[in-house]
Design a protein around this motif. Sequence first.
Motif, PDB file in Angstrom:
ATOM      1  N   LEU A 124       2.416   1.619  -3.395  1.00  0.00           N
ATOM      2  CA  LEU A 124       1.390   2.053  -4.354  1.00  0.00           C
ATOM      3  C   LEU A 124       1.118   3.534  -4.202  1.00  0.00           C
ATOM      4  CD1 LEU A 124      -0.402   0.789  -6.529  1.00  0.00           C
ATOM      5  CD2 LEU A 124      -2.161   0.590  -4.794  1.00  0.00           C
ATOM      6  N   SER A 172       0.832  -1.200   0.000  1.00  0.00           N
ATOM      7  CA  SER A 172       0.000   0.000   0.000  1.00  0.00           C
ATOM      8  C   SER A 172       0.868   1.252   0.000  1.00  0.00           C
ATOM      9  CB  SER A 172      -0.899   0.030   1.230  1.00  0.00           C
ATOM     10  OG  SER A 172      -1.691  -1.124   1.244  1.00  0.00           O
ATOM     11  N   TYR A 197     -14.650   0.390  -3.781  1.00  0.00           N
ATOM     12  CA  TYR A 197     -15.611   0.780  -2.756  1.00  0.00           C
ATOM     13  C   TYR A 197     -15.417  -0.050  -1.487  1.00  0.00           C
ATOM     14  CZ  TYR A 197     -18.284   3.479  -6.225  1.00  0.00           C
ATOM     15  OH  TYR A 197     -18.692   4.386  -7.166  1.00  0.00           O
ATOM     16  N   GLN A 246     -21.447   7.177   1.588  1.00  0.00           N
ATOM     17  CA  GLN A 246     -21.669   8.611   1.767  1.00  0.00           C
ATOM     18  C   GLN A 246     -22.355   8.884   3.106  1.00  0.00           C
ATOM     19  OE1 GLN A 246     -20.397  10.851   0.029  1.00  0.00           O
ATOM     20  NE2 GLN A 246     -21.490  12.704   0.519  1.00  0.00           N
ATOM     21  N   ARG A 263      -4.686   7.841   2.213  1.00  0.00           N
ATOM     22  CA  ARG A 263      -6.016   7.233   2.137  1.00  0.00           C
ATOM     23  C   ARG A 263      -6.694   7.619   0.822  1.00  0.00           C
ATOM     24  NH1 ARG A 263     -11.041   8.406   3.564  1.00  0.00           N
ATOM     25  NH2 ARG A 263     -12.294   6.818   4.521  1.00  0.00           N
ATOM     26  N   ILE A 264      -7.342   6.604   0.207  1.00  0.00           N
ATOM     27  CA  ILE A 264      -8.054   6.875  -1.046  1.00  0.00           C
ATOM     28  C   ILE A 264      -9.437   7.412  -0.689  1.00  0.00           C
ATOM     29  CG2 ILE A 264      -9.011   5.864  -3.151  1.00  0.00           C
ATOM     30  CD1 ILE A 264      -6.857   3.624  -2.738  1.00  0.00           C
ATOM     31  N   MET A 265      -9.737   8.618  -1.113  1.00  0.00           N
ATOM     32  CA  MET A 265     -11.035   9.217  -0.784  1.00  0.00           C
ATOM     33  C   MET A 265     -11.956   9.069  -1.975  1.00  0.00           C
ATOM     34  SD  MET A 265     -10.763  10.616   2.264  1.00  0.00           S
ATOM     35  CE  MET A 265     -11.958  11.924   2.306  1.00  0.00           C
ATOM     36  N   ILE A 266     -13.181   8.638  -1.716  1.00  0.00           N
ATOM     37  CA  ILE A 266     -14.182   8.534  -2.779  1.00  0.00           C
ATOM     38  C   ILE A 266     -14.956   9.839  -2.793  1.00  0.00           C
ATOM     39  CG2 ILE A 266     -16.351   7.445  -3.406  1.00  0.00           C
ATOM     40  CD1 ILE A 266     -15.182   4.803  -2.710  1.00  0.00           C
ATOM     41  N   GLU A 313     -28.001  -6.679 -16.950  1.00  0.00           N
ATOM     42  CA  GLU A 313     -28.211  -5.734 -18.056  1.00  0.00           C
ATOM     43  C   GLU A 313     -28.846  -6.509 -19.217  1.00  0.00           C
ATOM     44  OE1 GLU A 313     -27.443  -2.543 -17.900  1.00  0.00           O
ATOM     45  OE2 GLU A 313     -25.942  -2.344 -16.348  1.00  0.00           O
ATOM     46  N   GLU A 347     -17.972   9.961  -8.492  1.00  0.00           N
ATOM     47  CA  GLU A 347     -18.337   8.551  -8.672  1.00  0.00           C
ATOM     48  C   GLU A 347     -19.710   8.429  -9.316  1.00  0.00           C
ATOM     49  OE1 GLU A 347     -14.884   6.953  -7.608  1.00  0.00           O
ATOM     50  OE2 GLU A 347     -16.617   5.750  -8.208  1.00  0.00           O
ATOM     51  N   LEU A 348     -20.587   9.315  -8.920  1.00  0.00           N
ATOM     52  CA  LEU A 348     -21.951   9.281  -9.451  1.00  0.00           C
ATOM     53  C   LEU A 348     -21.957   9.506 -10.959  1.00  0.00           C
ATOM     54  CD1 LEU A 348     -24.531   8.776  -7.919  1.00  0.00           C
ATOM     55  CD2 LEU A 348     -24.923  11.227  -7.843  1.00  0.00           C
ATOM     56  N   LEU A 385     -22.331   2.911  -2.641  1.00  0.00           N
ATOM     57  CA  LEU A 385     -21.817   4.281  -2.686  1.00  0.00           C
ATOM     58  C   LEU A 385     -22.650   5.198  -1.792  1.00  0.00           C
ATOM     59  CD1 LEU A 385     -19.856   6.323  -4.039  1.00  0.00           C
ATOM     60  CD2 LEU A 385     -21.594   6.658  -5.809  1.00  0.00           C
ATOM     61  N   LEU A 426     -31.138   6.519  -9.718  1.00  0.00           N
ATOM     62  CA  LEU A 426     -29.958   7.282 -10.134  1.00  0.00           C
ATOM     63  C   LEU A 426     -30.295   8.771 -10.235  1.00  0.00           C
ATOM     64  CD1 LEU A 426     -27.023   6.916 -11.012  1.00  0.00           C
ATOM     65  CD2 LEU A 426     -27.815   6.605 -13.356  1.00  0.00           C
ATOM     66  N   ILE A 478     -35.269  -1.988 -14.177  1.00  0.00           N
ATOM     67  CA  ILE A 478     -34.298  -1.086 -14.810  1.00  0.00           C
ATOM     68  C   ILE A 478     -34.809   0.349 -14.747  1.00  0.00           C
ATOM     69  CG2 ILE A 478     -33.261  -0.463 -17.042  1.00  0.00           C
ATOM     70  CD1 ILE A 478     -33.138  -3.509 -17.608  1.00  0.00           C
ATOM     71  N   ASN A 507     -19.917   8.372 -12.992  1.00  0.00           N
ATOM     72  CA  ASN A 507     -19.567   7.107 -13.668  1.00  0.00           C
ATOM     73  C   ASN A 507     -20.760   6.196 -13.853  1.00  0.00           C
ATOM     74  OD1 ASN A 507     -16.909   7.936 -13.711  1.00  0.00           O
ATOM     75  ND2 ASN A 507     -16.398   6.923 -11.791  1.00  0.00           N
ATOM     76  N   PHE A 508     -21.802   6.425 -13.088  1.00  0.00           N
ATOM     77  CA  PHE A 508     -23.000   5.590 -13.202  1.00  0.00           C
ATOM     78  C   PHE A 508     -23.887   6.155 -14.299  1.00  0.00           C
ATOM     79  CE2 PHE A 508     -22.815   2.552  -9.757  1.00  0.00           C
ATOM     80  CZ  PHE A 508     -21.886   3.099  -8.897  1.00  0.00           C
ATOM     81  N   LYS A 509     -24.077   5.324 -15.362  1.00  0.00           N
ATOM     82  CA  LYS A 509     -24.924   5.760 -16.483  1.00  0.00           C
ATOM     83  C   LYS A 509     -26.271   5.056 -16.368  1.00  0.00           C
ATOM     84  CE  LYS A 509     -21.582   8.002 -18.619  1.00  0.00           C
ATOM     85  NZ  LYS A 509     -21.206   8.987 -17.631  1.00  0.00           N
ATOM     86  N   PRO A 510     -27.338   5.670 -16.877  1.00  0.00           N
ATOM     87  CA  PRO A 510     -28.632   4.986 -16.844  1.00  0.00           C
ATOM     88  C   PRO A 510     -28.576   3.690 -17.642  1.00  0.00           C
ATOM     89  CG  PRO A 510     -28.902   7.295 -17.417  1.00  0.00           C
ATOM     90  CD  PRO A 510     -27.442   7.020 -17.440  1.00  0.00           C
ATOM     91  N   SER A 511     -29.251   2.684 -17.125  1.00  0.00           N
ATOM     92  CA  SER A 511     -29.251   1.379 -17.769  1.00  0.00           C
ATOM     93  C   SER A 511     -30.244   1.395 -18.935  1.00  0.00           C
ATOM     94  CB  SER A 511     -29.656   0.327 -16.732  1.00  0.00           C
ATOM     95  OG  SER A 511     -29.321  -0.940 -17.152  1.00  0.00           O
ATOM     96  N   GLU A 527     -12.654   1.337   0.462  1.00  0.00           N
ATOM     97  CA  GLU A 527     -13.097   2.568   1.122  1.00  0.00           C
ATOM     98  C   GLU A 527     -13.933   2.243   2.364  1.00  0.00           C
ATOM     99  OE1 GLU A 527     -12.267   5.615   0.469  1.00  0.00           O
ATOM    100  OE2 GLU A 527     -13.669   6.644   1.784  1.00  0.00           O
ATOM    101  N   TYR A 556     -34.264   1.553 -11.319  1.00  0.00           N
ATOM    102  CA  TYR A 556     -32.840   1.855 -11.106  1.00  0.00           C
ATOM    103  C   TYR A 556     -32.507   3.230 -11.676  1.00  0.00           C
ATOM    104  CZ  TYR A 556     -27.897   2.058 -12.078  1.00  0.00           C
ATOM    105  OH  TYR A 556     -26.594   2.493 -12.165  1.00  0.00           O
ATOM    106  N   ASN A 557     -32.995   3.493 -12.864  1.00  0.00           N
ATOM    107  CA  ASN A 557     -32.732   4.801 -13.490  1.00  0.00           C
ATOM    108  C   ASN A 557     -33.339   5.921 -12.651  1.00  0.00           C
ATOM    109  OD1 ASN A 557     -31.396   3.525 -15.579  1.00  0.00           O
ATOM    110  ND2 ASN A 557     -33.171   3.508 -16.949  1.00  0.00           N
ATOM    111  N   PHE A 570     -18.132  11.472  -3.910  1.00  0.00           N
ATOM    112  CA  PHE A 570     -19.458  10.955  -4.243  1.00  0.00           C
ATOM    113  C   PHE A 570     -19.940  11.478  -5.604  1.00  0.00           C
ATOM    114  CE2 PHE A 570     -23.472   9.126  -3.475  1.00  0.00           C
ATOM    115  CZ  PHE A 570     -24.447  10.031  -3.835  1.00  0.00           C
TER     116      PHE A 570
END
Lengths: 66, 452
Positions: free
Chosen positions: A7, A4, B196, B169, A18-21, B82, A26-27, B165, B131, B124, A29-33, B199, B127-128, A23
């Motif tokens: 690294l 560690s 995660y 938070q 320390r690795i801080m997230i 998915e 990160e959010l 996540l 989000l 789905i 990175n989340f795409k609608p499905s 963390e 979920y959207n 929020f």
Amino acid sequence: MLWSVALNNFCIDKGDYRIMINFEEELKNFKPSLEVEEAEQAIYNHELVDMTDMMQEMLHEIKQGI
Amino acid sequence: MICYKCGAQLDSSESCPNCGTKIKLYKKIIMASNAYYNAGLEKASVRDLSGAIDSLKMSLRFNKRNTDARNLLGLVYCEMGEVVAALTEWVISKNYQPKDNRASFYLDEIQQNKGKLEAVNQTIKKYNQALLYCKQNSRDLAIIQLKKVLSLNPKLVVGHQLLALLYIQEKKYELAKKSLRNAGKIDVNNKVTLRYLKEANLGLREQNSNKKQKSDELVSYQSGNETIIQPKYLKDTSAFGTIVNMIIGIVIGVAITGFLVVPGVRRSAQEDANKAVLDANNIISSKNQSIASLEAEIEELAGQITNMQIAGEDVTSQVNSYDQLLQAYICNENGDVDAAGTALGMVQQAHLSEAALQVYNTINGKVNEEYLDILYKDGYNAYSSEDYEAAIEHLLKAVEIDISYQNGNALYYLAQAYRKSGDLESAKPYYQKFVELFPNTERAATAARYAE
């Protein structure tokens, strides 16, 4: 423990090991499905160019250049 | 392998046997695609789904017609929840290779189960929506929505990750870890999950160390050659302490029972008893009332009986009076004055009617004189013969009919008969009566003397 520390030497900010997230970051990175209604559009928009296509285009350009 | 230009089957030579196109580079591209496909397959077999996706996408970048890679990619997407992405890959795969394609089987499976597809579509959408809540900073709503989604579609890896996540938070690291473990079961080497998780572990460690710091104050000292380190506030866990704690616990328990439980039980018992007493009193009261009414009824009936008895007696007496009057009449006709007089003495004039009274008076008038005479004579004769008992009997009857008969002689001799028979007490009233009725006679002085 040593891994560690080693690294973290590659981290830009060495002050905090320390690795801080974050929020919000990160959010992003989340795409609608994909939903069922969007399937058709997804198929149409799918990238269907592969190396073979690129190679053919390259050859075509070379031939044209010649 | 087929030629990319003419579609002819290729052999091991460096050019197409049909159209003569150079295929050395093309073969290398195909080989690279296959190598990535193999890597993807290997990763998928150990559940490194995100790694498999990267490899398979790379495989398809080299050769978009690699049906196996595309089908496997669809399968991996399906396993990660998915479903629509999986459908996309299989449709494209079927488009490139309509016949003898495993994708047809997968598509048929989904089309046959339209209800399930719709259910997955709904998850789905939820979920959207979750989000969207996250982006609108409504984290609580997002958590609730994600829990619903994951209960319906537990394979949705991104759902688990987003929930983790949110928990991170909220500093709920344990819950975040739980969610990430669920994601890890589906896709073991997912970078996001692992990041995660790291963390969450760090967060948990920080939380525990903060708790520990407050209570974990150590004291160290030297004891001979040894260094002894112990917490500052050493807890005594000896047996004595345990016993003391037990005793305190028992005392508290007894106190709670005594102050809370027992009064309540007693109160309820008392209430029950009061209620029973009240019920009993009500019953007694109603019984008393019925007893009183029955007693009144009995009294009334007794009164009625008495009245009827009296009436009966009156009737009897009345009948008796008439009988005696009749007897008196018969005796008078037969010349038996004594019997007639006796019978008349037993007649009660109040019970007689007017007509009967007239008869009575007629007979009485006739009988009385003779009867009285006989009575007086018999009485006097008995007195003279010193038969005082018979004298008292006859003279008493005479006095009862006419107290002044023979100028009070009957009265005087009666008193004398009583006195001479030894019953002075019975004689005294008659002496007194004689003095009252005949005061100025010679015998009055004698009577007065005996009356004192």
